[in-house]
Design a protein around this motif. Structure first.
Motif, PDB file in Angstrom:
ATOM      1  N   TYR A 170      17.315  35.784  53.757  1.00 16.37           N
ATOM      2  CA  TYR A 170      18.474  35.968  53.954  1.00 16.37           C
ATOM      3  C   TYR A 170      19.552  34.944  54.202  1.00 16.37           C
ATOM      4  CZ  TYR A 170      16.287  35.395  58.504  1.00 16.37           C
ATOM      5  OH  TYR A 170      15.722  35.000  59.416  1.00 16.37           O
ATOM      6  N   PRO A 171      20.635  35.013  53.535  1.00 17.78           N
ATOM      7  CA  PRO A 171      21.610  34.004  53.454  1.00 17.78           C
ATOM      8  C   PRO A 171      22.030  33.484  54.690  1.00 17.78           C
ATOM      9  CG  PRO A 171      22.827  36.105  52.657  1.00 17.78           C
ATOM     10  CD  PRO A 171      21.267  36.296  53.061  1.00 17.78           C
ATOM     11  N   ALA A 172      22.472  32.278  55.004  1.00 23.18           N
ATOM     12  CA  ALA A 172      22.858  31.698  56.266  1.00 23.18           C
ATOM     13  C   ALA A 172      24.444  32.017  56.497  1.00 23.18           C
ATOM     14  CB  ALA A 172      22.608  30.121  56.052  1.00 23.18           C
ATOM     15  N   THR A 173      24.919  33.015  56.107  1.00 22.29           N
ATOM     16  CA  THR A 173      26.316  33.474  56.375  1.00 22.29           C
ATOM     17  C   THR A 173      26.277  34.581  57.181  1.00 22.29           C
ATOM     18  OG1 THR A 173      26.354  34.440  54.208  1.00 22.29           O
ATOM     19  CG2 THR A 173      27.109  32.183  54.207  1.00 22.29           C
ATOM     20  N   GLY A 174      27.562  34.581  57.702  1.00 19.43           N
ATOM     21  CA  GLY A 174      27.888  35.875  58.522  1.00 19.43           C
ATOM     22  C   GLY A 174      27.385  36.087  60.018  1.00 19.43           C
ATOM     23  N   GLY A 217      19.719  26.295  52.479  1.00 21.71           N
ATOM     24  CA  GLY A 217      20.695  26.974  53.514  1.00 21.71           C
ATOM     25  C   GLY A 217      20.044  28.271  53.876  1.00 21.71           C
ATOM     26  N   GLU A 218      19.302  28.967  52.985  1.00 20.32           N
ATOM     27  CA  GLU A 218      18.753  30.329  53.308  1.00 20.32           C
ATOM     28  C   GLU A 218      17.626  30.368  54.408  1.00 20.32           C
ATOM     29  OE1 GLU A 218      19.159  33.050  49.646  1.00 20.32           O
ATOM     30  OE2 GLU A 218      17.633  31.436  49.301  1.00 20.32           O
ATOM     31  N   TYR A 219      17.693  31.566  55.220  1.00 17.13           N
ATOM     32  CA  TYR A 219      16.685  31.809  56.393  1.00 17.13           C
ATOM     33  C   TYR A 219      15.682  32.663  55.681  1.00 17.13           C
ATOM     34  CZ  TYR A 219      20.158  30.006  59.337  1.00 17.13           C
ATOM     35  OH  TYR A 219      21.169  29.174  60.062  1.00 17.13           O
ATOM     36  N   VAL A 220      14.373  32.310  55.730  1.00 17.24           N
ATOM     37  CA  VAL A 220      13.023  32.958  55.345  1.00 17.24           C
ATOM     38  C   VAL A 220      12.233  33.072  56.320  1.00 17.24           C
ATOM     39  CG1 VAL A 220      11.146  32.970  53.872  1.00 17.24           C
ATOM     40  CG2 VAL A 220      13.315  31.892  52.758  1.00 17.24           C
ATOM     41  N   PHE A 252      13.481  21.123  55.838  1.00 18.96           N
ATOM     42  CA  PHE A 252      13.765  22.204  56.347  1.00 18.96           C
ATOM     43  C   PHE A 252      14.672  21.684  57.389  1.00 18.96           C
ATOM     44  CE2 PHE A 252       9.684  24.023  54.617  1.00 18.96           C
ATOM     45  CZ  PHE A 252      10.267  25.270  54.046  1.00 18.96           C
ATOM     46  N   VAL A 253      15.832  22.348  57.944  1.00 20.27           N
ATOM     47  CA  VAL A 253      16.525  22.228  58.852  1.00 20.27           C
ATOM     48  C   VAL A 253      15.631  22.227  60.249  1.00 20.27           C
ATOM     49  CG1 VAL A 253      18.567  22.877  60.221  1.00 20.27           C
ATOM     50  CG2 VAL A 253      18.568  22.721  57.667  1.00 20.27           C
ATOM     51  N   ARG A 254      14.954  23.503  60.222  1.00 24.47           N
ATOM     52  CA  ARG A 254      14.188  23.622  61.260  1.00 24.47           C
ATOM     53  C   ARG A 254      13.053  24.924  61.012  1.00 24.47           C
ATOM     54  NH1 ARG A 254      18.549  25.587  64.782  1.00 24.47           N
ATOM     55  NH2 ARG A 254      19.965  25.107  62.932  1.00 24.47           N
ATOM     56  N   THR A 255      11.880  24.957  61.562  1.00 24.90           N
ATOM     57  CA  THR A 255      11.033  25.806  61.436  1.00 24.90           C
ATOM     58  C   THR A 255      10.503  26.412  62.723  1.00 24.90           C
ATOM     59  OG1 THR A 255       9.191  24.298  61.134  1.00 24.90           O
ATOM     60  CG2 THR A 255      10.383  25.050  59.337  1.00 24.90           C
ATOM     61  N   MET A 256      10.024  27.686  62.863  1.00 23.82           N
ATOM     62  CA  MET A 256       9.144  27.826  63.976  1.00 23.82           C
ATOM     63  C   MET A 256       8.056  28.796  63.768  1.00 23.82           C
ATOM     64  SD  MET A 256      10.364  29.855  67.518  1.00 23.82           S
ATOM     65  CE  MET A 256      11.120  28.593  68.355  1.00 23.82           C
ATOM     66  N   PHE A 303     -15.569  32.395  62.146  1.00 23.66           N
ATOM     67  CA  PHE A 303     -14.383  32.838  61.316  1.00 23.66           C
ATOM     68  C   PHE A 303     -13.308  33.381  61.927  1.00 23.66           C
ATOM     69  CE2 PHE A 303     -18.562  33.043  59.130  1.00 23.66           C
ATOM     70  CZ  PHE A 303     -18.346  32.358  57.671  1.00 23.66           C
ATOM     71  N   VAL A 304     -12.049  32.791  61.621  1.00 25.05           N
ATOM     72  CA  VAL A 304     -10.947  33.192  62.740  1.00 25.05           C
ATOM     73  C   VAL A 304      -9.798  33.773  61.653  1.00 25.05           C
ATOM     74  CG1 VAL A 304      -9.304  32.318  64.205  1.00 25.05           C
ATOM     75  CG2 VAL A 304     -11.735  31.169  64.030  1.00 25.05           C
ATOM     76  N   GLU A 305      -9.152  35.123  62.097  1.00 24.59           N
ATOM     77  CA  GLU A 305      -8.127  35.449  61.412  1.00 24.59           C
ATOM     78  C   GLU A 305      -6.968  35.603  62.584  1.00 24.59           C
ATOM     79  OE1 GLU A 305      -6.724  39.486  59.137  1.00 24.59           O
ATOM     80  OE2 GLU A 305      -7.936  39.713  60.994  1.00 24.59           O
ATOM     81  N   THR A 306      -5.789  35.008  62.100  1.00 21.51           N
ATOM     82  CA  THR A 306      -4.757  34.738  63.010  1.00 21.51           C
ATOM     83  C   THR A 306      -3.524  35.119  62.396  1.00 21.51           C
ATOM     84  OG1 THR A 306      -5.979  32.922  63.944  1.00 21.51           O
ATOM     85  CG2 THR A 306      -3.506  32.837  64.740  1.00 21.51           C
ATOM     86  N   TYR A 307      -2.897  35.921  63.121  1.00 26.16           N
ATOM     87  CA  TYR A 307      -1.622  36.379  62.430  1.00 26.16           C
ATOM     88  C   TYR A 307      -0.578  35.527  62.640  1.00 26.16           C
ATOM     89  CZ  TYR A 307      -3.284  41.161  61.666  1.00 26.16           C
ATOM     90  OH  TYR A 307      -3.915  42.387  61.117  1.00 26.16           O
ATOM     91  N   LEU A 308       0.613  35.439  61.772  1.00 29.81           N
ATOM     92  CA  LEU A 308       1.411  34.449  62.051  1.00 29.81           C
ATOM     93  C   LEU A 308       2.892  34.937  61.634  1.00 29.81           C
ATOM     94  CD1 LEU A 308       2.637  31.254  61.393  1.00 29.81           C
ATOM     95  CD2 LEU A 308       1.884  31.777  59.097  1.00 29.81           C
ATOM     96  N   GLU A 309       4.067  34.643  62.431  1.00 32.08           N
ATOM     97  CA  GLU A 309       5.127  34.840  61.929  1.00 32.08           C
ATOM     98  C   GLU A 309       5.810  33.417  61.858  1.00 32.08           C
ATOM     99  OE1 GLU A 309       7.959  37.433  64.167  1.00 32.08           O
ATOM    100  OE2 GLU A 309       6.305  38.864  64.383  1.00 32.08           O
ATOM    101  N   ALA A 310       6.616  33.215  60.710  1.00 28.24           N
ATOM    102  CA  ALA A 310       7.112  31.722  60.422  1.00 28.24           C
ATOM    103  C   ALA A 310       8.540  31.789  60.046  1.00 28.24           C
ATOM    104  CB  ALA A 310       6.522  30.921  59.588  1.00 28.24           C
ATOM    105  N   ASP A 311       9.399  31.293  60.809  1.00 29.99           N
ATOM    106  CA  ASP A 311      11.105  31.265  60.347  1.00 29.99           C
ATOM    107  C   ASP A 311      11.177  29.961  59.745  1.00 29.99           C
ATOM    108  OD1 ASP A 311      12.058  33.910  61.326  1.00 29.99           O
ATOM    109  OD2 ASP A 311      11.094  33.109  63.252  1.00 29.99           O
ATOM    110  N   HIS A 312      11.992  29.703  58.652  1.00 27.47           N
ATOM    111  CA  HIS A 312      12.396  28.544  58.204  1.00 27.47           C
ATOM    112  C   HIS A 312      13.739  28.496  57.561  1.00 27.47           C
ATOM    113  CE1 HIS A 312       8.140  29.524  57.057  1.00 27.47           C
ATOM    114  NE2 HIS A 312       7.940  28.112  56.955  1.00 27.47           N
ATOM    115  N   GLN A 313      14.750  27.406  58.078  1.00 22.45           N
ATOM    116  CA  GLN A 313      15.974  27.402  57.388  1.00 22.45           C
ATOM    117  C   GLN A 313      15.879  26.118  56.472  1.00 22.45           C
ATOM    118  OE1 GLN A 313      18.570  26.167  60.220  1.00 22.45           O
ATOM    119  NE2 GLN A 313      20.553  26.415  58.608  1.00 22.45           N
ATOM    120  N   GLY A 314      15.942  26.381  55.188  1.00 21.34           N
ATOM    121  CA  GLY A 314      16.042  25.449  53.968  1.00 21.34           C
ATOM    122  C   GLY A 314      17.257  24.579  54.254  1.00 21.34           C
TER     123      GLY A 314
END
Length: 180
Positions: A141-145, A106-109, A66-70, A87-98
């Protein structure tokens, strides 16, 4: 709530935060440090199902692609089952740039998911004994635009041990931040 429970909640939360830092800084020692040696990980079949060590090995190969993740943690519900199990449930949002080395090329997920963890306290230390990733949904989503990369983005610090937060917050080598 007892002082011991409050302390345990803090320790568990810190393990979760160090795990995410390890992912985003490509520091597999931090990632591995979140798990007991005999931990078991249930990620989707296409990723990893098996031992914690095998999972860390998978991540050691995957994260540099990955170029970057958060990874951002949200709600975390901790329920104790006796003095040494939680027992632990934790919500997660993660961004990835391939990168070009990743199948996302090169897409973002963006991932919305939950970690479902069984933490155990062994020898006075809370770590993950079993982890399950429940993916609620993903968006590619694509890394363009529309995306304009900021010239000061911290991507250059990823995986090199040069992130200033590592020195300041984690106390690496006791060095203070140097301001430009």
């Amino acid at each position: 709530m007892t002082l011991e429970e409050l302390s345990a909640r803090t320790e568990i939360h810190d393990v979760l935060l160090r795990y995410c830092r390890g992912l985003d800084r490509v520091d597999m020692a931090l990632v591995a440090g979140a798990f007991h040696k005999d931990a078991y990980v249930h990620f989707p079949e296409s990723l990893h199902k098996g031992s914690g060590d095998g999972f860390v090995g998978f991540l050691a190969a995957e994260m540099p692609r990955f170029v970057r993740t958060m990874h951002f943690l949200g709600n975390s519900l901790i329920e104790f089952d006796g003095p040494d199990i939680a027992f632990v449930e934790t919500y997660l949002e993660a961004d990835h740039q391939g990168s070009e080395l990743h199948h996302w090329k090169g897409e973002y997920v963006k991932l919305w998911a939950r970690y479902i963890d069984r933490f155990e306290r062994r020898d006075g230390v809370w770590l993950i004994a079993e982890r399950r990733l429940m993916v609620d949904w993903m968006y590619r989503y694509p890394a363009t635009g529309w995306f304009d990369d900021h010239p000061d983005a911290s991507v250059s610090h990823r995986g090199k041990g040069t992130d200033p937060a590592l020195r300041q917050v984690a106390g690496y080598h006791g060095k203070a931040l140097h301001h430009a």
